[in-house]
Design a protein around this motif. Sequence first.
Motif, PDB file in Angstrom:
ATOM      1  N   ARG A 143     -30.516 -51.136  20.856  1.00 52.24           N
ATOM      2  CA  ARG A 143     -30.573 -51.203  19.397  1.00 52.24           C
ATOM      3  C   ARG A 143     -31.957 -51.627  18.916  1.00 52.24           C
ATOM      4  O   ARG A 143     -32.110 -52.321  17.919  1.00 52.24           O
ATOM      5  N   ALA A 144     -32.975 -51.176  19.661  1.00 48.13           N
ATOM      6  CA  ALA A 144     -34.352 -51.528  19.327  1.00 48.13           C
ATOM      7  C   ALA A 144     -35.292 -50.418  19.777  1.00 48.13           C
ATOM      8  O   ALA A 144     -35.018 -49.705  20.742  1.00 48.13           O
ATOM      9  N   LEU A 145     -36.387 -50.301  19.047  1.00 49.44           N
ATOM     10  CA  LEU A 145     -37.458 -49.393  19.419  1.00 49.44           C
ATOM     11  C   LEU A 145     -38.725 -50.239  19.478  1.00 49.44           C
ATOM     12  O   LEU A 145     -39.038 -50.968  18.535  1.00 49.44           O
ATOM     13  N   TYR A 146     -39.422 -50.166  20.604  1.00 52.83           N
ATOM     14  CA  TYR A 146     -40.671 -50.891  20.790  1.00 52.83           C
ATOM     15  C   TYR A 146     -41.815 -49.928  20.498  1.00 52.83           C
ATOM     16  O   TYR A 146     -41.835 -48.807  21.025  1.00 52.83           O
ATOM     17  N   LEU A 147     -42.763 -50.357  19.683  1.00 52.83           N
ATOM     18  CA  LEU A 147     -43.901 -49.507  19.323  1.00 52.83           C
ATOM     19  C   LEU A 147     -45.198 -50.220  19.655  1.00 52.83           C
ATOM     20  O   LEU A 147     -45.439 -51.336  19.183  1.00 52.83           O
ATOM     21  N   TYR A 148     -46.020 -49.556  20.457  1.00 54.20           N
ATOM     22  CA  TYR A 148     -47.373 -50.022  20.732  1.00 54.20           C
ATOM     23  C   TYR A 148     -48.306 -49.209  19.851  1.00 54.20           C
ATOM     24  O   TYR A 148     -48.383 -47.982  19.972  1.00 54.20           O
ATOM     25  N   ALA A 149     -48.965 -49.883  18.921  1.00 53.40           N
ATOM     26  CA  ALA A 149     -49.887 -49.245  17.986  1.00 53.40           C
ATOM     27  C   ALA A 149     -51.188 -50.041  18.018  1.00 53.40           C
ATOM     28  O   ALA A 149     -51.329 -51.031  17.296  1.00 53.40           O
ATOM     29  N   PRO A 150     -52.142 -49.650  18.876  1.00 55.26           N
ATOM     30  CA  PRO A 150     -53.347 -50.464  19.072  1.00 55.26           C
ATOM     31  C   PRO A 150     -54.168 -50.736  17.818  1.00 55.26           C
ATOM     32  O   PRO A 150     -54.842 -51.756  17.733  1.00 55.26           O
ATOM     33  N   ASP A 151     -54.102 -49.844  16.816  1.00 55.42           N
ATOM     34  CA  ASP A 151     -54.846 -50.055  15.578  1.00 55.42           C
ATOM     35  C   ASP A 151     -53.989 -50.650  14.469  1.00 55.42           C
ATOM     36  O   ASP A 151     -54.400 -50.690  13.310  1.00 55.42           O
ATOM     37  N   GLY A 152     -52.787 -51.105  14.811  1.00 58.43           N
ATOM     38  CA  GLY A 152     -51.893 -51.709  13.838  1.00 58.43           C
ATOM     39  C   GLY A 152     -50.927 -50.697  13.239  1.00 58.43           C
ATOM     40  O   GLY A 152     -51.155 -49.486  13.282  1.00 58.43           O
ATOM     41  N   LEU A 153     -49.865 -51.206  12.673  1.00 56.71           N
ATOM     42  CA  LEU A 153     -48.805 -50.357  12.131  1.00 56.71           C
ATOM     43  C   LEU A 153     -49.283 -49.521  10.951  1.00 56.71           C
ATOM     44  O   LEU A 153     -48.923 -48.354  10.819  1.00 56.71           O
ATOM     45  N   GLY A 154     -50.113 -50.090  10.101  1.00 58.56           N
ATOM     46  CA  GLY A 154     -50.584 -49.388   8.910  1.00 58.56           C
ATOM     47  C   GLY A 154     -51.402 -48.153   9.194  1.00 58.56           C
ATOM     48  O   GLY A 154     -51.476 -47.243   8.366  1.00 58.56           O
TER      49      GLY A 154
END
Length: 185
Positions: free
Chosen positions: A136-147
């Motif tokens: 019930r989770a999604l992990y997101l790696y976003a090196p420049d940030g979510l925005g």
Amino acid sequence: MTITGYAALLRGINVGGNKKVPMARLRALVEGLGHHDVTTYLQSGNVTFTAEGGEEEPLAAAIAQAVADTFGFPVDVLVRDHAYLAAVRDACPFPAAELEAKQLHVTYLSRTPDPERYAGIDRAAHVPEDFRLGDRALYLYAPDGLGRSKLAEQLARPAVQKGLIATSRNWNTVERLVELTRPAP
């Protein structure tokens, strides 16, 4: 009955001046539902509380109804207990200790999604960004940030989110919610 620590995750409040919910009023609202040790974390819809062990969905529904009745607009709410929050943190497939908190996010979901829902996303087109599914989770790696994340945009598309309640938190918040819901010794 066992006293359990919970976090209520409200989706989309106090963002861009929309769906304004003052934290003091939100704490009072959750206390008014009979919960104890109520705290809020940040202004983005994180409420922790203790209650006699109960089911997450009815707790979430009661909070959502109280918010709608009090503030006049609907808000999606997920409630998760301490054990779940700790398990999600501990199961992170990315090296959280090596990353900045703004680079790692967890999107809490109302249910475990079918991986097929994400099959149309071209992961290679978004490298080094990446995501993994959990309980019930999604992990997101976003090196420049979510925005700045183009992958986050793809993951948030209505076709991908259809039928799910989804609300994201950065890694600092993930860690803090585990601490705030930890049972008292």
